[in-house]
Write a protein that holds these residues in place. Structure first.
Motif, PDB file in Angstrom:
ATOM      1  N   PHE A  12       0.804  -1.392  -0.096  1.00 33.71           N
ATOM      2  CA  PHE A  12      -0.015  -0.020   0.064  1.00 33.71           C
ATOM      3  C   PHE A  12       0.885   1.190  -0.159  1.00 33.71           C
ATOM      4  O   PHE A  12       0.243   2.415   0.159  1.00 33.71           O
ATOM      5  CB  PHE A  12      -0.896  -0.044   1.351  1.00 33.71           C
ATOM      6  N   VAL A  13       2.120   1.237  -0.022  1.00 31.03           N
ATOM      7  CA  VAL A  13       2.960   2.350  -0.246  1.00 31.03           C
ATOM      8  C   VAL A  13       3.628   2.242  -1.748  1.00 31.03           C
ATOM      9  O   VAL A  13       4.141   1.299  -1.975  1.00 31.03           O
ATOM     10  CB  VAL A  13       4.156   2.212   0.805  1.00 31.03           C
ATOM     11  N   HIS A  14       3.573   3.286  -2.459  1.00 32.29           N
ATOM     12  CA  HIS A  14       3.879   3.433  -3.879  1.00 32.29           C
ATOM     13  C   HIS A  14       4.960   4.578  -4.042  1.00 32.29           C
ATOM     14  O   HIS A  14       4.547   5.638  -3.799  1.00 32.29           O
ATOM     15  CB  HIS A  14       2.770   3.631  -4.722  1.00 32.29           C
ATOM     16  N   LEU A  15       6.069   4.063  -4.464  1.00 37.38           N
ATOM     17  CA  LEU A  15       7.149   5.016  -4.789  1.00 37.38           C
ATOM     18  C   LEU A  15       7.274   5.326  -6.323  1.00 37.38           C
ATOM     19  O   LEU A  15       7.188   4.431  -7.178  1.00 37.38           O
ATOM     20  CB  LEU A  15       8.392   4.682  -4.403  1.00 37.38           C
ATOM     21  N   PHE A  16       7.207   6.779  -6.870  1.00 37.47           N
ATOM     22  CA  PHE A  16       7.357   6.899  -8.066  1.00 37.47           C
ATOM     23  C   PHE A  16       8.539   7.833  -8.179  1.00 37.47           C
ATOM     24  O   PHE A  16       8.989   8.919  -7.688  1.00 37.47           O
ATOM     25  CB  PHE A  16       6.363   7.835  -8.595  1.00 37.47           C
ATOM     26  N   LEU A  17       9.601   7.220  -8.976  1.00 33.93           N
ATOM     27  CA  LEU A  17      10.795   7.987  -9.493  1.00 33.93           C
ATOM     28  C   LEU A  17      10.653   8.745 -11.068  1.00 33.93           C
ATOM     29  O   LEU A  17      10.375   8.168 -11.929  1.00 33.93           O
ATOM     30  CB  LEU A  17      11.983   7.141  -9.525  1.00 33.93           C
ATOM     31  N   SER A  18      10.974   9.937 -10.774  1.00 35.14           N
ATOM     32  CA  SER A  18      11.030  10.859 -12.129  1.00 35.14           C
ATOM     33  C   SER A  18      11.372  10.455 -13.402  1.00 35.14           C
ATOM     34  O   SER A  18      10.790  10.189 -14.298  1.00 35.14           O
ATOM     35  CB  SER A  18      11.076  12.199 -11.697  1.00 35.14           C
ATOM     36  N   THR A  19      12.840  10.165 -13.034  1.00 34.48           N
ATOM     37  CA  THR A  19      13.392   9.674 -14.178  1.00 34.48           C
ATOM     38  C   THR A  19      13.277   8.186 -14.625  1.00 34.48           C
ATOM     39  O   THR A  19      13.617   7.918 -15.662  1.00 34.48           O
ATOM     40  CB  THR A  19      15.078   9.955 -13.884  1.00 34.48           C
ATOM     41  N   LEU A  20      12.567   7.504 -13.762  1.00 34.53           N
ATOM     42  CA  LEU A  20      12.499   5.968 -14.199  1.00 34.53           C
ATOM     43  C   LEU A  20      10.993   5.963 -14.762  1.00 34.53           C
ATOM     44  O   LEU A  20      10.717   5.216 -15.607  1.00 34.53           O
ATOM     45  CB  LEU A  20      12.670   5.364 -13.023  1.00 34.53           C
ATOM     46  N   HIS A  21      10.097   6.376 -13.792  1.00 37.08           N
ATOM     47  CA  HIS A  21       8.631   6.126 -14.459  1.00 37.08           C
ATOM     48  C   HIS A  21       8.017   7.373 -15.451  1.00 37.08           C
ATOM     49  O   HIS A  21       7.105   6.910 -16.230  1.00 37.08           O
ATOM     50  CB  HIS A  21       7.745   6.339 -13.166  1.00 37.08           C
ATOM     51  N   PHE A  22       8.639   8.412 -15.465  1.00 38.23           N
ATOM     52  CA  PHE A  22       8.062   9.585 -16.338  1.00 38.23           C
ATOM     53  C   PHE A  22       9.384  10.063 -17.124  1.00 38.23           C
ATOM     54  O   PHE A  22       9.562  11.269 -16.866  1.00 38.23           O
ATOM     55  CB  PHE A  22       7.397  10.639 -15.736  1.00 38.23           C
ATOM     56  N   PRO A  23      10.028   9.477 -17.999  1.00 37.98           N
ATOM     57  CA  PRO A  23      11.121   9.934 -18.587  1.00 37.98           C
ATOM     58  C   PRO A  23      11.538  10.721 -19.690  1.00 37.98           C
ATOM     59  O   PRO A  23      12.000  11.748 -19.973  1.00 37.98           O
ATOM     60  CB  PRO A  23      12.112   8.610 -18.908  1.00 37.98           C
ATOM     61  N   HIS A  24      10.242  10.522 -20.514  1.00 36.99           N
ATOM     62  CA  HIS A  24      10.099  11.102 -21.715  1.00 36.99           C
ATOM     63  C   HIS A  24       9.023  12.459 -21.901  1.00 36.99           C
ATOM     64  O   HIS A  24       7.892  12.094 -21.669  1.00 36.99           O
ATOM     65  CB  HIS A  24       9.850  10.267 -22.730  1.00 36.99           C
ATOM     66  N   GLU A  25       9.576  13.670 -22.310  1.00 38.07           N
ATOM     67  CA  GLU A  25       8.637  14.690 -22.272  1.00 38.07           C
ATOM     68  C   GLU A  25       7.442  14.602 -23.093  1.00 38.07           C
ATOM     69  O   GLU A  25       6.270  15.007 -22.887  1.00 38.07           O
ATOM     70  CB  GLU A  25       9.247  15.905 -22.251  1.00 38.07           C
ATOM     71  N   HIS A  26       7.788  14.002 -24.332  1.00 35.60           N
ATOM     72  CA  HIS A  26       6.767  13.936 -25.060  1.00 35.60           C
ATOM     73  C   HIS A  26       5.576  12.892 -24.944  1.00 35.60           C
ATOM     74  O   HIS A  26       4.551  12.992 -25.558  1.00 35.60           O
ATOM     75  CB  HIS A  26       7.310  13.422 -26.668  1.00 35.60           C
ATOM     76  N   LEU A  27       5.849  12.142 -23.742  1.00 35.24           N
ATOM     77  CA  LEU A  27       4.984  11.145 -23.313  1.00 35.24           C
ATOM     78  C   LEU A  27       4.152  11.679 -22.200  1.00 35.24           C
ATOM     79  O   LEU A  27       3.299  10.726 -21.697  1.00 35.24           O
ATOM     80  CB  LEU A  27       5.535   9.763 -23.054  1.00 35.24           C
ATOM     81  N   VAL A  28       4.291  12.935 -21.673  1.00 40.82           N
ATOM     82  CA  VAL A  28       3.328  13.418 -20.531  1.00 40.82           C
ATOM     83  C   VAL A  28       1.781  13.378 -20.478  1.00 40.82           C
ATOM     84  O   VAL A  28       1.360  12.813 -19.493  1.00 40.82           O
ATOM     85  CB  VAL A  28       3.837  15.141 -20.413  1.00 40.82           C
ATOM     86  N   LEU A  46       0.319  10.540 -21.905  1.00 36.10           N
ATOM     87  CA  LEU A  46       0.191   9.257 -21.422  1.00 36.10           C
ATOM     88  C   LEU A  46       0.374   9.111 -20.136  1.00 36.10           C
ATOM     89  O   LEU A  46      -0.368   8.515 -19.348  1.00 36.10           O
ATOM     90  CB  LEU A  46       1.088   8.479 -22.572  1.00 36.10           C
ATOM     91  N   TYR A  47       1.551   9.667 -19.456  1.00 36.46           N
ATOM     92  CA  TYR A  47       1.935   9.735 -18.047  1.00 36.46           C
ATOM     93  C   TYR A  47       0.807  10.364 -17.225  1.00 36.46           C
ATOM     94  O   TYR A  47       0.518   9.616 -16.245  1.00 36.46           O
ATOM     95  CB  TYR A  47       3.039  10.254 -17.866  1.00 36.46           C
ATOM     96  N   LYS A  48       0.166  11.171 -17.699  1.00 35.45           N
ATOM     97  CA  LYS A  48      -1.013  11.815 -16.675  1.00 35.45           C
ATOM     98  C   LYS A  48      -2.171  10.534 -16.888  1.00 35.45           C
ATOM     99  O   LYS A  48      -2.548  10.461 -15.538  1.00 35.45           O
ATOM    100  CB  LYS A  48      -1.353  13.181 -17.422  1.00 35.45           C
ATOM    101  N   ASP A  49      -2.481  10.270 -17.841  1.00 35.32           N
ATOM    102  CA  ASP A  49      -3.573   9.224 -17.925  1.00 35.32           C
ATOM    103  C   ASP A  49      -3.144   7.714 -16.916  1.00 35.32           C
ATOM    104  O   ASP A  49      -4.152   7.524 -16.185  1.00 35.32           O
ATOM    105  CB  ASP A  49      -3.869   8.761 -19.131  1.00 35.32           C
ATOM    106  N   GLN A  50      -1.905   7.626 -17.359  1.00 30.58           N
ATOM    107  CA  GLN A  50      -1.640   6.423 -16.426  1.00 30.58           C
ATOM    108  C   GLN A  50      -1.415   6.635 -14.814  1.00 30.58           C
ATOM    109  O   GLN A  50      -2.069   5.799 -14.035  1.00 30.58           O
ATOM    110  CB  GLN A  50      -0.089   5.854 -16.955  1.00 30.58           C
ATOM    111  N   LEU A  51      -1.074   7.859 -14.438  1.00 30.65           N
ATOM    112  CA  LEU A  51      -0.819   8.094 -13.058  1.00 30.65           C
ATOM    113  C   LEU A  51      -2.179   8.301 -12.356  1.00 30.65           C
ATOM    114  O   LEU A  51      -2.324   7.716 -11.283  1.00 30.65           O
ATOM    115  CB  LEU A  51      -0.149   9.587 -13.011  1.00 30.65           C
TER     116      LEU A  51
END
Length: 329
Positions: A128-144, A146-151
């Motif tokens: 129940f504890v979830h860690l997100f790393l910016s450089t690992l989980h959201f690396p590409h600016e052009h996919l923002v 998609l990342y928003k929807d996934q998040l």
């Protein structure tokens, strides 16, 4: 789910048994089902989401902060009061949102670990504890987009499973601008969104952004002859919120989270002094089961570099390299 799998396996095995054995197996399955249906028994073997009336011990959190975090009187006070007040509130109006700021090695990741351990025995390893790393989980600016929807889907799914979920966003200063605004609806004062309440969740942001502002205030106190313990939250919180809001590399640049006052606390982590680095070294030696040799403590601390150039008051890496330097000895 685990109960269904266990019973299905047992039923499958029954088909290979003789009639008497089948009767015994069915009886055993009934007893097993009855026991597993009781949360206390079941949760002794499988991690369960805490019930609404579960209240972690604030004294244990305070002790952990006192013993493991050094030189951060502001962070200790804010974290203890904010977390204790939130978990003992039977009807919070919104999730708890903390934004931790300071240079690397000052204890931000350490505090997020302490918070996780105070809420769940498994700490950061908890379901129940979830860690997100910016450089690992959201690396590409052009996919923002998609990342928003996934998040949004990740948070909605996990809070649906456990209302007391914890979400930690590390490296906020490396997060693409605008991405974090995707979670704004979950942090707002809504009773429910599509049938899901997010009011018992906890969101923690970790960022190096604002470290220079914090250091500037700390240095001003030092130059005026005042103790660092005299620095109060009001001396830094407004400076921090404005600083990260106007900093394109903060992850919160022009963010609606700040604009709508959805971040409950901006928690400053002060730069560490020589004496604090020595505390970190002693604590690391104790955690390894070693005798604390003050000569080694002095040698390791002496290898650290400090700033400003002339005064050399603060460690430029905090306690981040203590473990590797201690390995050398």
């Amino acid at each position: 789910m685990q109960l269904a799998v266990a019973l299905a396996a047992l039923v499958a095995a029954v088909g290979a048994l003789e009639p008497v054995s089948v009767s015994l197996a069915i009886g055993a399955a009934s007893v097993l089902s009855g026991y597993l249906a009781k949360p206390r028994f079941y949760c002794a073997f499988v991690e369960c989401c805490p019930p609404d009336d579960h209240r972690p011990d604030p004294a244990a959190l305070q002790q952990s902060l006192n013993e493991r975090l050094f030189g951060q009187h502001l962070a200790q006070e804010v974290i203890l009061k904010a977390l204790t007040g939130f978990i003992h509130n039977s009807n919070p109006k919104k999730p708890l949102v903390l934004s931790l700021h300071g240079w690397a090695g000052t204890g931000k990741n350490f505090v997020s670990q302490i918070i996780a351990e105070s809420l769940y025995p498994a700490g950061l390893k908890s379901t129940f504890v979830h860690l997100f790393l910016s450089t690992l989980h959201f690396p590409h600016e052009h996919l923002v987009p998609l990342y928003k929807d996934q998040l949004q889907k990740w948070i909605r799914g996990n809070v649906s499973t456990c209302a007391k979920s914890v979400f930690i966003f590390d490296e906020m200063d490396k997060l693409h601008p605008g991405l974090i605004d995707a979670i704004k609806p979950f942090l707002d004062y809504y009773e429910q969104i599509d049938g899901v309440s997010y009011r018992r969740a906890i969101f923690i942001f970790l960022s190096n952004a604002g470290g220079d502002l914090i250091t500037r205030v700390a240095l001003e106190f030092w130059k005026s002859g005042r103790e660092r313990e005299q620095i109060q939250l009001k001396d830094l919180e407004m400076v921090l919120s404005l600083g990260v809001f106007n900093n394109r590399n903060s992850g919160l640049w022009h963010s609606s989270l700040i604009d709508r006052n959805l971040i409950d606390y901006f928690v400053p982590f002060l730069p560490l002094e020589y004496k604090h680095v020595k505390m970190c070294i002693r604590a690391e030696m104790k955690s390894r089961g070693n005798f604390v040799d003050e000569e080694i403590v002095e040698n390791v601390a002496g290898e650290m570099t400090f700033f400003p150039k002339d005064e050399k008051i603060y460690s430029d890496k905090g306690c981040k390299t203590v473990q590797t330097k201690l390995d050398f000895y």
